[in-house]
Scaffold this motif. Structure first.
Motif, PDB file in Angstrom:
ATOM      1  N   ASP A 156       7.588  14.116 -32.268  1.00  0.00           N
ATOM      2  CA  ASP A 156       8.268  14.981 -33.276  1.00  0.00           C
ATOM      3  C   ASP A 156       9.684  15.363 -32.922  1.00  0.00           C
ATOM      4  OD1 ASP A 156       9.097  15.986 -35.870  1.00  0.00           O
ATOM      5  OD2 ASP A 156       7.076  16.172 -36.361  1.00  0.00           O
ATOM      6  N   ALA A 157      10.608  15.434 -33.545  1.00  0.00           N
ATOM      7  CA  ALA A 157      11.614  16.155 -33.593  1.00  0.00           C
ATOM      8  C   ALA A 157      11.621  17.804 -33.846  1.00  0.00           C
ATOM      9  CB  ALA A 157      13.127  15.587 -34.265  1.00  0.00           C
ATOM     10  N   HIS A 158      10.695  17.966 -34.475  1.00  0.00           N
ATOM     11  CA  HIS A 158      10.292  19.317 -35.255  1.00  0.00           C
ATOM     12  C   HIS A 158       8.971  19.739 -34.476  1.00  0.00           C
ATOM     13  CE1 HIS A 158      12.959  17.231 -38.218  1.00  0.00           C
ATOM     14  NE2 HIS A 158      13.557  18.108 -37.952  1.00  0.00           N
ATOM     15  N   GLY A 159       8.860  21.164 -34.699  1.00  0.00           N
ATOM     16  CA  GLY A 159       7.466  21.707 -34.231  1.00  0.00           C
ATOM     17  C   GLY A 159       6.335  21.417 -35.206  1.00  0.00           C
ATOM     18  N   ALA A 179       5.600  16.827 -28.225  1.00  0.00           N
ATOM     19  CA  ALA A 179       6.181  15.823 -27.147  1.00  0.00           C
ATOM     20  C   ALA A 179       7.663  15.609 -27.977  1.00  0.00           C
ATOM     21  CB  ALA A 179       5.741  14.538 -27.138  1.00  0.00           C
ATOM     22  N   GLY A 180       8.646  16.040 -27.279  1.00  0.00           N
ATOM     23  CA  GLY A 180      10.265  15.456 -27.612  1.00  0.00           C
ATOM     24  C   GLY A 180      10.760  16.485 -28.724  1.00  0.00           C
ATOM     25  N   ALA A 186      14.104  16.711 -22.355  1.00  0.00           N
ATOM     26  CA  ALA A 186      14.652  16.769 -21.017  1.00  0.00           C
ATOM     27  C   ALA A 186      13.412  16.848 -20.076  1.00  0.00           C
ATOM     28  CB  ALA A 186      15.585  17.939 -20.826  1.00  0.00           C
ATOM     29  N   GLU A 187      12.337  17.450 -20.642  1.00  0.00           N
ATOM     30  CA  GLU A 187      11.131  17.530 -19.614  1.00  0.00           C
ATOM     31  C   GLU A 187      10.169  16.325 -19.810  1.00  0.00           C
ATOM     32  OE1 GLU A 187      10.489  22.581 -19.878  1.00  0.00           O
ATOM     33  OE2 GLU A 187       9.869  21.145 -21.368  1.00  0.00           O
ATOM     34  N   LEU A 188      10.365  15.606 -21.080  1.00  0.00           N
ATOM     35  CA  LEU A 188       9.361  14.644 -21.362  1.00  0.00           C
ATOM     36  C   LEU A 188       9.568  13.352 -20.327  1.00  0.00           C
ATOM     37  CD1 LEU A 188       6.996  13.816 -23.189  1.00  0.00           C
ATOM     38  CD2 LEU A 188       8.727  12.977 -24.856  1.00  0.00           C
TER      39      LEU A 188
END
Length: 287
Positions: free
Chosen positions: A118-121, A162-163, A186-188
């Motif tokens: 998801d782009a969001h939390g 994720a993401g 960046a970490e995924l």
């Protein structure tokens, strides 16, 4: 004594057409379009639940009251599917449907992790949400940080976010406190995701807005998302894990100001490694 008919499990490719608290109806038609294309691609039946309608006006409490009967219905269907040993693929309009699905998954697979693309939390509560959007409160509700009335069996430490890269202060605070695992774009990577899973069963949720804008139409187009090639590689790697189910939300059937249905070929190819494993190869479930 007459022979009893065999008990058959419900079809595991499911489209929930009902309202999931979206701001428009394009997510409902998008969920059906994706379900149909997956069914055609994999040559399997599609089970549709609920009825498409109009976007619901009102605040989150009014919307939640209106959609709760349908959410309870999809929760019962999913519970029956998982209990029968099936590994479902579910398409639905908006991520608020996770208020119905995540508690069921957590009850059936308490040792599983939820990989939430998801782009969001989606970690807000009614008290911390600036917008009052129900979809932004999903994980928090399923984990009991507020009472949705739909169950709260999920533990935050089961979640791998994720993401996500558009987070509100309250969401960031939960991450900073170590309440759940967060892998930024960046970490995924395949390696970091596998480390976070650490051999656990996996239930996958994909909000299509995790992708870079322009891949598929979504209500929110958030710059800095994942390239389609990146998500394809991640899904290919996830297909090697013990995946117990997949749900996809936040896909709209049309681009803004267009009457032509969106081309879903790229999205289907992204989903295919996991969907094929779950629906066609159908390995036995390890509980």
């Amino acid at each position: 004594m007459a022979q009893q008919p065999a008990v058959t499990a419900p079809p595991p490719l499911i489209c929930f057409q009902g309202n999931c608290a979206g701001r428009n109806a394009l997510g409902m038609t998008g969920a059906l379009a994706l379900g149909r294309q997956l069914a055609t691609t994999l040559d399997i039946p599609l089970q549709t639940l609920g009825a498409a309608g109009q976007a619901l006006p009102g605040d989150w409490q009014q919307v939640l009251r209106a959609i709760t009967p349908d959410f309870l219905s999809i929760a019962r269907y999913l519970e029956k599917t998982l209990a029968a040993g099936k590994r479902p693929v579910l398409t639905m309009s908006r991520c608020a449907g996770g208020l119905a699905t995540l508690p069921v998954v957590a009850r059936q697979y308490p040792e599983a992790c939820i990989v939430w693309f998801d782009a969001h939390g989606d970690l807000n509560t009614p008290e911390t949400s600036a917008s009052g959007y129900l979809g932004g409160m999903v994980i928090a509700g399923a984990a009991g940080l507020w009472d949705s009335g739909l169950g709260s069996h999920l533990a935050l430490d089961q979640v791998i976010l994720a993401g996500a890269h558009q987070l509100d202060p309250g969401e960031q605070a939960l991450i900073d406190d170590g309440r759940l695992r967060h892998l930024t774009p960046a970490e995924l990577s395949v390696e970091s995701l596998k480390r976070a899973i650490n051999g656990r069963p996996v239930y996958i949720h994909i909000d299509c807005d995790v992708l870079e804008p322009g891949v598929v139409p979504t209500d929110y187009q958030v710059k800095g998302g994942l390239a389609s090639e990146t998500l394809t590689a991640l899904m290919t790697a996830l297909a090697e894990e013990n995946v117990v189910g997949l749900e996809v939300a936040e896909l709209q059937s049309h681009w803004p100001d267009s009457e032509t249905p969106a081309d879903l070929t790229t999205l289907v190819e992204i989903l295919k490694p996991v969907a094929q494993k779950l629906l066609v190869e159908a390995p036995p479930c390890a509980r």
